[in-house]
Design a protein around this motif. Structure first.
Motif, PDB file in Angstrom:
ATOM      1  N   GLU A  83       0.841  -1.199   0.000  1.00  0.00           N
ATOM      2  CA  GLU A  83       0.000   0.000   0.000  1.00  0.00           C
ATOM      3  C   GLU A  83       0.878   1.252   0.000  1.00  0.00           C
ATOM      4  O   GLU A  83       2.076   1.189   0.248  1.00  0.00           O
ATOM      5  CB  GLU A  83      -0.904   0.019   1.239  1.00  0.00           C
ATOM      6  CG  GLU A  83      -2.018  -0.995   1.201  1.00  0.00           C
ATOM      7  CD  GLU A  83      -3.071  -0.692   0.151  1.00  0.00           C
ATOM      8  OE1 GLU A  83      -3.212   0.479  -0.254  1.00  0.00           O
ATOM      9  OE2 GLU A  83      -3.751  -1.631  -0.275  1.00  0.00           O
ATOM     10  N   CYS A  84       0.235   2.372  -0.220  1.00  0.00           N
ATOM     11  CA  CYS A  84       0.902   3.670  -0.167  1.00  0.00           C
ATOM     12  C   CYS A  84       1.396   3.910   1.259  1.00  0.00           C
ATOM     13  O   CYS A  84       0.717   3.550   2.227  1.00  0.00           O
ATOM     14  CB  CYS A  84      -0.095   4.753  -0.570  1.00  0.00           C
ATOM     15  SG  CYS A  84       0.520   6.423  -0.337  1.00  0.00           S
ATOM     16  N   MET A  85       2.549   4.516   1.380  1.00  0.00           N
ATOM     17  CA  MET A  85       3.103   4.737   2.714  1.00  0.00           C
ATOM     18  C   MET A  85       2.338   5.805   3.491  1.00  0.00           C
ATOM     19  O   MET A  85       2.562   5.995   4.671  1.00  0.00           O
ATOM     20  CB  MET A  85       4.586   5.048   2.625  1.00  0.00           C
ATOM     21  CG  MET A  85       5.365   3.825   2.186  1.00  0.00           C
ATOM     22  SD  MET A  85       7.137   4.002   2.163  1.00  0.00           S
ATOM     23  CE  MET A  85       7.518   4.381   3.838  1.00  0.00           C
ATOM     24  N   CYS A  86       1.415   6.488   2.830  1.00  0.00           N
ATOM     25  CA  CYS A  86       0.561   7.467   3.519  1.00  0.00           C
ATOM     26  C   CYS A  86      -0.632   6.786   4.197  1.00  0.00           C
ATOM     27  O   CYS A  86      -1.348   7.419   4.967  1.00  0.00           O
ATOM     28  CB  CYS A  86       0.047   8.505   2.538  1.00  0.00           C
ATOM     29  SG  CYS A  86       1.359   9.482   1.800  1.00  0.00           S
ATOM     30  N   LEU A  87      -0.851   5.518   3.903  1.00  0.00           N
ATOM     31  CA  LEU A  87      -2.006   4.808   4.447  1.00  0.00           C
ATOM     32  C   LEU A  87      -2.100   4.883   5.966  1.00  0.00           C
ATOM     33  O   LEU A  87      -3.184   5.116   6.498  1.00  0.00           O
ATOM     34  CB  LEU A  87      -2.009   3.345   3.983  1.00  0.00           C
ATOM     35  CG  LEU A  87      -3.188   2.514   4.458  1.00  0.00           C
ATOM     36  CD1 LEU A  87      -4.474   2.978   3.782  1.00  0.00           C
ATOM     37  CD2 LEU A  87      -2.949   1.047   4.179  1.00  0.00           C
ATOM     38  N   PRO A  88      -1.007   4.735   6.723  1.00  0.00           N
ATOM     39  CA  PRO A  88      -1.121   4.790   8.185  1.00  0.00           C
ATOM     40  C   PRO A  88      -1.635   6.120   8.735  1.00  0.00           C
ATOM     41  O   PRO A  88      -2.005   6.209   9.905  1.00  0.00           O
ATOM     42  CB  PRO A  88       0.303   4.506   8.673  1.00  0.00           C
ATOM     43  CG  PRO A  88       0.916   3.720   7.585  1.00  0.00           C
ATOM     44  CD  PRO A  88       0.329   4.282   6.324  1.00  0.00           C
ATOM     45  N   LEU A  89      -1.674   7.140   7.913  1.00  0.00           N
ATOM     46  CA  LEU A  89      -2.192   8.427   8.363  1.00  0.00           C
ATOM     47  C   LEU A  89      -3.728   8.413   8.449  1.00  0.00           C
ATOM     48  O   LEU A  89      -4.313   9.268   9.096  1.00  0.00           O
ATOM     49  CB  LEU A  89      -1.736   9.543   7.425  1.00  0.00           C
ATOM     50  CG  LEU A  89      -0.216   9.720   7.302  1.00  0.00           C
ATOM     51  CD1 LEU A  89       0.108  10.766   6.243  1.00  0.00           C
ATOM     52  CD2 LEU A  89       0.403  10.073   8.638  1.00  0.00           C
ATOM     53  N   LEU A  90      -4.340   7.457   7.801  1.00  0.00           N
ATOM     54  CA  LEU A  90      -5.802   7.360   7.818  1.00  0.00           C
ATOM     55  C   LEU A  90      -6.269   6.608   9.061  1.00  0.00           C
ATOM     56  O   LEU A  90      -5.678   5.591   9.432  1.00  0.00           O
ATOM     57  CB  LEU A  90      -6.303   6.632   6.572  1.00  0.00           C
ATOM     58  CG  LEU A  90      -5.979   7.289   5.236  1.00  0.00           C
ATOM     59  CD1 LEU A  90      -6.397   6.376   4.103  1.00  0.00           C
ATOM     60  CD2 LEU A  90      -6.652   8.639   5.141  1.00  0.00           C
ATOM     61  N   PRO A  91      -7.333   7.061   9.711  1.00  0.00           N
ATOM     62  CA  PRO A  91      -7.849   6.365  10.891  1.00  0.00           C
ATOM     63  C   PRO A  91      -8.326   4.953  10.515  1.00  0.00           C
ATOM     64  O   PRO A  91      -8.977   4.758   9.497  1.00  0.00           O
ATOM     65  CB  PRO A  91      -9.039   7.221  11.338  1.00  0.00           C
ATOM     66  CG  PRO A  91      -8.890   8.523  10.628  1.00  0.00           C
ATOM     67  CD  PRO A  91      -8.074   8.282   9.409  1.00  0.00           C
ATOM     68  N   GLY A  92      -7.962   3.994  11.320  1.00  0.00           N
ATOM     69  CA  GLY A  92      -8.403   2.615  11.113  1.00  0.00           C
ATOM     70  C   GLY A  92      -7.589   1.830  10.108  1.00  0.00           C
ATOM     71  O   GLY A  92      -7.881   0.660   9.846  1.00  0.00           O
ATOM     72  N   SER A  93      -6.556   2.435   9.537  1.00  0.00           N
ATOM     73  CA  SER A  93      -5.796   1.753   8.491  1.00  0.00           C
ATOM     74  C   SER A  93      -5.002   0.560   9.020  1.00  0.00           C
ATOM     75  O   SER A  93      -4.889  -0.463   8.337  1.00  0.00           O
ATOM     76  CB  SER A  93      -4.867   2.726   7.790  1.00  0.00           C
ATOM     77  OG  SER A  93      -3.945   3.272   8.708  1.00  0.00           O
ATOM     78  N   THR A  94      -4.458   0.667  10.221  1.00  0.00           N
ATOM     79  CA  THR A  94      -3.692  -0.452  10.779  1.00  0.00           C
ATOM     80  C   THR A  94      -4.615  -1.643  11.019  1.00  0.00           C
ATOM     81  O   THR A  94      -4.258  -2.785  10.718  1.00  0.00           O
ATOM     82  CB  THR A  94      -2.994  -0.036  12.091  1.00  0.00           C
ATOM     83  OG1 THR A  94      -2.196   1.114  11.828  1.00  0.00           O
ATOM     84  CG2 THR A  94      -2.113  -1.147  12.628  1.00  0.00           C
TER      85      THR A  94
END
Length: 151
Positions: A83-94
């Motif tokens: 995935e894009c490395m910006c994904l962890p910035l989104l709530p619930g992504s982990t």
């Protein structure tokens, strides 16, 4: 009329008057004596998580990163997951990646267990996820060569 040319084994077609008309290349029949290589890649799927939530001693660097800078470890999980490395910035992504990892590798568990693990033990969940990705993404490649022989 066909004659062998002295320069390299090519046939030369001549007409009745003896003048050369055209060169014909020497052809070989494909298939016999050819080698075919088949490559098969196998990845491990199914079962439980390969390491437990508290099995932190096996990978000390991952544990230290999860304990002190879990956001960086979350970026690494997203990258290894594809995935894009910006994904962890989104709530619930982990949580979503954990469910995705479990589904991708057919690991036993439930969405409820994934949610509880991520929100109650975030650093340990990240460590377990990165260990799982490292272990499961190692593939075994086998090369098989077959030679066809003429009979």
């Amino acid at each position: 009329m066909h004659q062998m040319n002295s320069s390299g084994g090519q046939e030369v077609e001549q007409n009745a008057t003896g003048s050369e008309k055209m060169e014909l290349p020497v052809m070989t029949q494909p298939g016999l004596g050819m080698t075919t290589t088949t490559v098969t890649t196998i990845s491990q799927t199914g079962g439980d998580w390969s390491t437990g939530l508290f099995d932190v001693c096996g990978d000390t660097s991952t544990f230290l990163m999860g304990a002190f800078v879990p956001c960086c470890l979350d970026l690494s999980v997203a990258h290894q997951y594809g995935e894009c490395m910006c994904l962890p910035l989104l709530p619930g992504s982990t949580f979503a990646m954990r469910v995705g990892i479990r589904e991708r590798f057919k690991i036993r568990g439930s969405v409820c267990e994934d949610w509880t693990t991520v929100y109650c033990c975030y650093p340990l969940a990240l460590c377990q996820m990165i260990r799982e990705m490292k272990k499961r993404l190692k593939t075994q490649t086998y090369t098989v060569s077959t030679v066809l022989e003429s009979s």
